[in-house]
Design a protein around this motif. Structure first.
Motif, short mmCIF file in Angstrom:
data_model
loop_
_atom_site.label_atom_id
_atom_site.label_comp_id
_atom_site.label_asym_id
_atom_site.label_seq_id
_atom_site.Cartn_x
_atom_site.Cartn_y
_atom_site.Cartn_z
N THR A 116 -4.30 29.25 -80.87
CA THR A 116 -4.43 28.80 -79.48
C THR A 116 -3.12 28.22 -78.96
O THR A 116 -2.84 28.29 -77.76
CB THR A 116 -5.58 27.79 -79.33
N GLU A 117 -2.30 27.66 -79.84
CA GLU A 117 -0.99 27.17 -79.41
C GLU A 117 -0.15 28.33 -78.87
O GLU A 117 0.53 28.19 -77.83
CB GLU A 117 -0.27 26.50 -80.57
N LYS A 118 -0.20 29.46 -79.54
CA LYS A 118 0.54 30.64 -79.08
C LYS A 118 0.01 31.10 -77.72
O LYS A 118 0.79 31.46 -76.82
CB LYS A 118 0.41 31.76 -80.10
N MET A 119 -1.31 31.08 -77.53
CA MET A 119 -1.90 31.47 -76.25
C MET A 119 -1.43 30.55 -75.13
O MET A 119 -1.05 31.00 -74.04
CB MET A 119 -3.43 31.40 -76.33
N LEU A 120 -1.47 29.25 -75.38
CA LEU A 120 -1.10 28.28 -74.35
C LEU A 120 0.38 28.37 -73.99
O LEU A 120 0.74 28.28 -72.81
CB LEU A 120 -1.46 26.87 -74.81
N ARG A 121 1.23 28.57 -74.98
CA ARG A 121 2.66 28.70 -74.68
C ARG A 121 2.94 29.94 -73.84
O ARG A 121 3.76 29.90 -72.92
CB ARG A 121 3.45 28.74 -75.98
N ALA A 122 2.26 31.04 -74.16
CA ALA A 122 2.43 32.26 -73.36
C ALA A 122 1.97 32.04 -71.93
O ALA A 122 2.61 32.50 -70.97
CB ALA A 122 1.66 33.41 -74.00
N ALA A 123 0.87 31.30 -71.77
CA ALA A 123 0.36 31.02 -70.43
C ALA A 123 1.32 30.12 -69.67
O ALA A 123 1.58 30.34 -68.47
CB ALA A 123 -1.01 30.36 -70.53
N GLU A 124 1.87 29.11 -70.32
CA GLU A 124 2.83 28.21 -69.67
C GLU A 124 4.06 28.97 -69.17
O GLU A 124 4.55 28.72 -68.07
CB GLU A 124 3.25 27.11 -70.65
N GLU A 125 4.53 29.91 -69.97
CA GLU A 125 5.72 30.68 -69.61
C GLU A 125 5.46 31.65 -68.47
O GLU A 125 6.35 31.94 -67.67
CB GLU A 125 6.24 31.43 -70.83
N ALA A 126 4.22 32.15 -68.37
CA ALA A 126 3.91 33.18 -67.37
C ALA A 126 3.22 32.62 -66.13
O ALA A 126 2.94 33.37 -65.19
CB ALA A 126 3.01 34.24 -68.01
N ALA A 127 2.95 31.33 -66.09
CA ALA A 127 2.17 30.74 -64.99
C ALA A 127 2.87 30.95 -63.65
O ALA A 127 4.04 30.61 -63.49
CB ALA A 127 1.97 29.25 -65.24
N PRO A 128 2.17 31.51 -62.66
CA PRO A 128 2.77 31.69 -61.34
C PRO A 128 2.90 30.36 -60.61
O PRO A 128 2.09 29.44 -60.81
CB PRO A 128 1.78 32.61 -60.63
N ALA A 129 3.91 30.23 -59.76
CA ALA A 129 4.09 29.00 -58.99
C ALA A 129 2.96 28.83 -57.98
O ALA A 129 2.50 27.72 -57.71
CB ALA A 129 5.43 29.03 -58.28
N ASP A 130 2.50 29.94 -57.42
CA ASP A 130 1.36 29.94 -56.50
C ASP A 130 0.76 31.33 -56.57
O ASP A 130 1.39 32.28 -57.04
CB ASP A 130 1.78 29.58 -55.08
N HIS A 131 -0.46 31.47 -56.09
CA HIS A 131 -1.14 32.75 -56.23
C HIS A 131 -2.16 32.88 -55.10
O HIS A 131 -2.84 31.91 -54.75
CB HIS A 131 -1.84 32.81 -57.58
N PRO A 132 -2.31 34.08 -54.51
CA PRO A 132 -3.28 34.26 -53.41
C PRO A 132 -4.71 33.91 -53.80
O PRO A 132 -5.48 33.45 -52.95
CB PRO A 132 -3.14 35.76 -53.08
N HIS A 133 -5.07 34.12 -55.08
CA HIS A 133 -6.43 33.79 -55.49
C HIS A 133 -6.66 32.28 -55.47
O HIS A 133 -7.75 31.81 -55.13
CB HIS A 133 -6.71 34.35 -56.89
#
Length: 230
Positions: A44-61
């Motif tokens: 799960t640490e690997k999942m969270l780090r990948a999410a942190e790196e790819a997180a959009p600054a803002d998103h239409p959804h």
């Protein structure tokens, strides 16, 4: 103890008043049986780090969810949609809670979709999304103690026979049904509005199933989508 998985999923529903508010709303329910709960780990640490790196600054959804909150009287600057709150935390680091919560939080950020996870065996009766009367009990924490609050009349809430399980659509989950160290059967709720497409919702769901299987190889999955009938 609730019904068998397929029967319980079949009993879930969204009240027509919610679809009147947002006809484009869809909920993908993922029922997972045979989960292996536990503390955050390397997977799960690997999942969270990948999410942190790819997180959009803002998103239409996310913008659509803020609008939905305003439509029933909530102030999204004070009580944010769950995905909005997570995305704002991503630059400083997402929370590390436990392996099940970490998995769905990572998918929520990656796909910019609100996701909640709850212990099915703590439910009483069917899961349903309704507009609150204001009388329903909601168990939450305040100053380290469990306390009971009430939703605002007209607020969109998930509930069962005993009370509210999540306030303001996907803002805050109750204490009673939250995931814990003994959870082996859970329901994950993925909330979608336009502009999220059917394909986008399905992809987010598939990513979550893959994440659950990475932490719980023996998990058994059932799904159902709730949406307005045309």
């Amino acid at each position: 103890m609730v019904q068998q998985g397929d029967q319980w999923l079949a009993s879930a529903y969204v009240d027509p008043e919610v679809f009147t508010l947002r006809p484009d709303y869809r909920a993908l329910l993922i029922l997972a049986d045979g989960l292996a709960p536990g503390p955050s780990d390397d997977v799960t640490e690997k999942m969270l780090r990948a999410a942190e790196e790819a997180a959009p600054a803002d998103h239409p959804h996310v913008v659509a969810w803020r609008e939905a909150f305003r439509a029933f009287g909530a102030k999204p600057q004070r009580t944010r949609p769950s995905v909005d709150a997570l995305l704002r935390r991503a630059p400083q680091g997402l929370p590390r809670v436990d392996r099940l919560t970490d998995a769905y939080n990572a998918v929520s950020v990656l796909h910019a979709v609100p996701i909640g996870g709850e212990d099915v065996d703590r439910y009483r009766g069917p899961l349903r999304l309704v507009r609150a009367t204001g009388e329903e009990p909601f168990d939450t924490m305040a100053d380290g103690q469990v306390t009971t609050e009430r939703p605002s009349p007209g607020e969109v809430v998930w509930r069962d026979d005993e009370g509210v399980t999540c306030r303001r659509w996907n803002w805050r989950q109750c204490v009673r049904t939250r995931l814990g160290p003994t959870t082996t059967r859970a329901v994950f709720i993925l909330d979608a509005l336009e502009p999220m497409t059917e394909a986008g919702l399905a992809t987010a769901g598939a990513t979550l199933v893959d994440a659950l299987r990475a932490t719980s190889p023996e998990v058994r999955i059932e799904t159902r989508t709730l949406q307005r009938k045309t």
